[in-house]
Design a protein around this motif. Sequence first.
Motif, PDB file in Angstrom:
ATOM      1  N   GLN A  40      49.293  29.738 -30.999  1.00 46.09           N
ATOM      2  CA  GLN A  40      49.308  28.691 -29.985  1.00 46.09           C
ATOM      3  C   GLN A  40      50.032  29.138 -28.711  1.00 46.09           C
ATOM      4  OE1 GLN A  40      50.520  24.760 -31.399  1.00 46.09           O
ATOM      5  NE2 GLN A  40      50.052  25.336 -33.510  1.00 46.09           N
ATOM      6  N   GLY A  41      50.448  30.383 -28.684  1.00 44.87           N
ATOM      7  CA  GLY A  41      51.226  30.855 -27.539  1.00 44.87           C
ATOM      8  C   GLY A  41      52.689  30.479 -27.636  1.00 44.87           C
ATOM      9  N   GLY A  42      53.134  30.059 -28.839  1.00 40.59           N
ATOM     10  CA  GLY A  42      54.503  29.601 -29.018  1.00 40.59           C
ATOM     11  C   GLY A  42      55.460  30.709 -29.422  1.00 40.59           C
ATOM     12  N   LEU A  43      56.718  30.325 -29.575  1.00 47.55           N
ATOM     13  CA  LEU A  43      57.785  31.228 -29.989  1.00 47.55           C
ATOM     14  C   LEU A  43      58.310  30.802 -31.348  1.00 47.55           C
ATOM     15  CD1 LEU A  43      59.812  31.380 -26.629  1.00 47.55           C
ATOM     16  CD2 LEU A  43      58.158  33.076 -27.478  1.00 47.55           C
ATOM     17  N   VAL A  44      58.743  31.781 -32.132  1.00 54.51           N
ATOM     18  CA  VAL A  44      59.336  31.527 -33.454  1.00 54.51           C
ATOM     19  C   VAL A  44      60.841  31.695 -33.361  1.00 54.51           C
ATOM     20  CG1 VAL A  44      59.508  32.318 -35.839  1.00 54.51           C
ATOM     21  CG2 VAL A  44      57.274  32.237 -34.721  1.00 54.51           C
ATOM     22  N   LEU A  45      61.576  30.643 -33.724  1.00 52.88           N
ATOM     23  CA  LEU A  45      63.036  30.661 -33.745  1.00 52.88           C
ATOM     24  C   LEU A  45      63.489  30.546 -35.197  1.00 52.88           C
ATOM     25  CD1 LEU A  45      65.366  28.603 -31.395  1.00 52.88           C
ATOM     26  CD2 LEU A  45      65.804  28.698 -33.842  1.00 52.88           C
ATOM     27  N   LEU A  46      64.396  31.422 -35.596  1.00 51.51           N
ATOM     28  CA  LEU A  46      64.946  31.388 -36.954  1.00 51.51           C
ATOM     29  C   LEU A  46      66.242  30.579 -36.937  1.00 51.51           C
ATOM     30  CD1 LEU A  46      64.881  32.376 -39.907  1.00 51.51           C
ATOM     31  CD2 LEU A  46      66.171  34.394 -39.149  1.00 51.51           C
ATOM     32  N   PRO A  47      66.258  29.362 -37.537  1.00 52.65           N
ATOM     33  CA  PRO A  47      67.462  28.532 -37.483  1.00 52.65           C
ATOM     34  C   PRO A  47      68.428  28.831 -38.629  1.00 52.65           C
ATOM     35  CG  PRO A  47      65.700  27.288 -38.526  1.00 52.65           C
ATOM     36  CD  PRO A  47      65.126  28.655 -38.173  1.00 52.65           C
ATOM     37  N   HIS A  48      69.723  28.667 -38.332  1.00 51.34           N
ATOM     38  CA  HIS A  48      70.815  28.733 -39.329  1.00 51.34           C
ATOM     39  C   HIS A  48      70.516  29.707 -40.482  1.00 51.34           C
ATOM     40  CE1 HIS A  48      68.117  25.885 -41.359  1.00 51.34           C
ATOM     41  NE2 HIS A  48      68.315  25.008 -40.386  1.00 51.34           N
ATOM     42  N   PRO A  49      70.298  31.013 -40.186  1.00 50.55           N
ATOM     43  CA  PRO A  49      69.820  31.923 -41.229  1.00 50.55           C
ATOM     44  C   PRO A  49      70.813  32.202 -42.343  1.00 50.55           C
ATOM     45  CG  PRO A  49      70.295  33.124 -39.203  1.00 50.55           C
ATOM     46  CD  PRO A  49      70.378  31.667 -38.869  1.00 50.55           C
TER      47      PRO A  49
END
Length: 221
Positions: free
Chosen positions: A112-121
């Motif tokens: 979708q043209g989005g970004l992936v953010l990894l939360p509280h890993p």
Amino acid sequence: MKPPMGPVISRPDLWKFDMHVHSVYSGDSFNEPGIISDNFRKTGILPLVCDHNTTAGSAAVSHDLRKIDPQIPEILAEEVMTRQGEVVGLFLSEMVPAYLDIRETMDLIHGQGGLVLLPHPFCSWRGSRLWEEYAAEIVRCIDIVEGFNGRVIHAEENAAAREFAGRYNKPISVGSDSHRPQDLGRWWLELEPFSTPEELMKALLAGTVRFPVLERFPEEK
């Protein structure tokens, strides 16, 4: 290499950005969309609403924010539960289904043209975090690592997230992870204004990441 940090500054040309906020659309949050947009009006801290498995909250809040300031980019975001744990998609055009394999989820976000953010890993009390054995395996598909989460209890776990981000040269984000009105406006980062995913990545990568740390984490000042 540890991502750089610094004390809060107050340059008027920088945006204050809380990159992890929940609304009532999450089901476990008490933040009505109007409360979130009112907090922006009072504090100037731009919220990224990323509710559990839905973009409805971010759509509602983005609508309110753009009535306050049309220059604010519309960012549909979602904290998606995958089979291996949570990731956040931002700059989405449509909701991403929950409980898919994490690789499929990240492909749908990027598609979708989005970004992936990894939360509280590395948050030890959260069963929803990404399984640690997967983090290094899929890190090349992660765009941003949450380097400070306001609901992480132990400071060393936030520090481990920043070390992980530095090891793989990933920019970090800062989020209150607010589920209650009293947690809105407590943590944010400061960065150059942006309107697109590419501009956000450039802003996150540029210069020093600066955010406030309250007394709960004195060693992180």
